[in-house]
Design a protein around this motif. Structure first.
Motif, PDB file in Angstrom:
ATOM      1  N   ALA A  38       0.819  -1.262   0.034  1.00 48.81           N
ATOM      2  CA  ALA A  38      -0.094   0.101   0.080  1.00 48.81           C
ATOM      3  C   ALA A  38       0.749   1.232   0.102  1.00 48.81           C
ATOM      4  CB  ALA A  38      -0.702  -0.103   1.184  1.00 48.81           C
ATOM      5  N   LEU A  39       0.311   2.459  -0.398  1.00 49.41           N
ATOM      6  CA  LEU A  39       1.136   3.605  -0.615  1.00 49.41           C
ATOM      7  C   LEU A  39       1.375   4.006   0.796  1.00 49.41           C
ATOM      8  CD1 LEU A  39       1.706   5.601  -2.717  1.00 49.41           C
ATOM      9  CD2 LEU A  39      -0.348   6.862  -2.128  1.00 49.41           C
ATOM     10  N   GLY A  40       3.024   4.248   0.753  1.00 47.74           N
ATOM     11  CA  GLY A  40       3.529   4.602   2.240  1.00 47.74           C
ATOM     12  C   GLY A  40       3.778   3.464   3.087  1.00 47.74           C
ATOM     13  N   GLN A  41       3.857   2.312   2.812  1.00 47.91           N
ATOM     14  CA  GLN A  41       3.956   1.100   3.314  1.00 47.91           C
ATOM     15  C   GLN A  41       5.017   0.123   2.957  1.00 47.91           C
ATOM     16  OE1 GLN A  41       2.323   0.863   6.439  1.00 47.91           O
ATOM     17  NE2 GLN A  41       1.379   2.770   6.049  1.00 47.91           N
ATOM     18  N   GLY A  42       5.457  -0.685   3.785  1.00 53.09           N
ATOM     19  CA  GLY A  42       6.452  -1.824   3.040  1.00 53.09           C
ATOM     20  C   GLY A  42       5.454  -2.881   2.530  1.00 53.09           C
ATOM     21  N   PRO A  43       5.998  -3.820   1.715  1.00 46.96           N
ATOM     22  CA  PRO A  43       5.431  -4.911   1.516  1.00 46.96           C
ATOM     23  C   PRO A  43       4.869  -5.800   2.515  1.00 46.96           C
ATOM     24  CG  PRO A  43       7.353  -4.523   0.246  1.00 46.96           C
ATOM     25  CD  PRO A  43       7.652  -3.765   1.374  1.00 46.96           C
ATOM     26  N   GLN A  44       3.317  -6.380   2.167  1.00 48.66           N
ATOM     27  CA  GLN A  44       2.982  -7.504   3.064  1.00 48.66           C
ATOM     28  C   GLN A  44       2.594  -8.645   2.340  1.00 48.66           C
ATOM     29  OE1 GLN A  44      -0.011  -6.317   5.892  1.00 48.66           O
ATOM     30  NE2 GLN A  44       1.258  -4.387   6.678  1.00 48.66           N
ATOM     31  N   PHE A  45       3.283  -9.750   3.124  1.00 44.61           N
ATOM     32  CA  PHE A  45       3.163 -10.991   2.492  1.00 44.61           C
ATOM     33  C   PHE A  45       1.578 -11.429   2.418  1.00 44.61           C
ATOM     34  CE2 PHE A  45       4.604 -15.118   1.621  1.00 44.61           C
ATOM     35  CZ  PHE A  45       3.721 -16.173   2.357  1.00 44.61           C
ATOM     36  N   ILE A  46       1.322 -11.906   1.153  1.00 40.64           N
ATOM     37  CA  ILE A  46       0.280 -12.543   0.938  1.00 40.64           C
ATOM     38  C   ILE A  46       0.018 -13.927   0.974  1.00 40.64           C
ATOM     39  CG2 ILE A  46      -2.098 -12.505  -0.668  1.00 40.64           C
ATOM     40  CD1 ILE A  46      -1.082  -9.904  -1.935  1.00 40.64           C
TER      41      ILE A  46
END
Lengths: 112, 113
Positions: A38-46
């Motif tokens: 998401a904008l302004g966030q780090g990658p999140q594992f799906i």
């Protein structure tokens, strides 16, 4: 050259629609992981796919599903899109080790 | 669950200045630690990684990071930055047998010529 190719690069969808994103791993890699950034966030594992099966899953609802094909390529499907699903979706491949993740350029999904 | 904290989300500095980006993680066991970099318009690339051994790790482009177990930290450093170091930097961690990476929110670094 990323080695990992993702398509499409950009996508605009409407709330409630379904979307399929595609990923071809780097040559020689057999494991594919998907991340949401998401904008302004780090990658999140799906989730991660290995040998055509989901091996691990992050904290994402069942609306997010995936598939891995015999040639190791992978798809990410998202049903019943929400505005909050707008993000950059990253595919990463590895040779069965997270220590050697190679990322693609991502698919930018916008939900309106 | 693993989590990663990165502070000072936006960093602006001049060429030749020194850079240090902080990274703290929460995980009680043995960890693998990573720094990734994303240059404008490019994909995430591995800058350096730590699995075990010497806690001072050298990466590409003159970057290094130090693992301090007692502080749960893995700070990234570069003695003298260049304009081409303008990028977003992400710290990430995973535990053994865990194939997922937990990323921090990233540091947007802008180097002014």
């Amino acid at each position: 050259d990323a080695g990992v190719t993702q398509s499409p690069t950009h996508l605009i969808k409407t709330r409630g629609q379904q979307v399929t994103l595609r990923c071809s791993p780097k040559s020689g890699h057999d494991t594919v992981s998907w991340y949401q950034q998401a904008l302004g966030q780090g990658p999140q594992f799906i989730f991660q796919y290995y040998e055509e099966e989901e091996r691990q899953r992050g904290n994402f609802p069942d609306r997010f599903s995936g598939h891995q094909f015999p040639n190791y390529s992978s798809e990410l499907n998202v049903n019943a899109l929400l505005l909050g699903d707008s993000a950059l979706y990253l595919c990463a491949s590895s040779q069965d080790e997270v220590q050697s993740l190679h990322f693609g350029n991502g698919t930018r999904l916008t939900v309106t | 669950a693993q989590s990663v904290s990165q502070h000072n989300h936006h960093v602006i500095l001049s060429e030749a200045a020194s850079l240090e980006l902080g990274c703290n993680y929460s995980y009680g066991g043995t960890v693998n630690l990573f720094w990734y970099v994303q240059y404008p318009g490019q994909h995430l690339q591995l800058l350096l990684k730590y699995f075990s051994g010497d806690p001072l790790v050298k990466g590409i482009k003159g970057f290094e990071a130090e693992f301090i177990k007692s502080k749960f930290s893995f700070n990234l450093r570069k003695p003298s930055v260049q304009w081409s170091d303008t990028a977003e930097y992400f710290c990430a961690v995973n535990g053994p047998g865990n194939n997922r990476l937990a990323f921090g929110k990233g540091n947007q670094v802008v180097v002014i010529p």
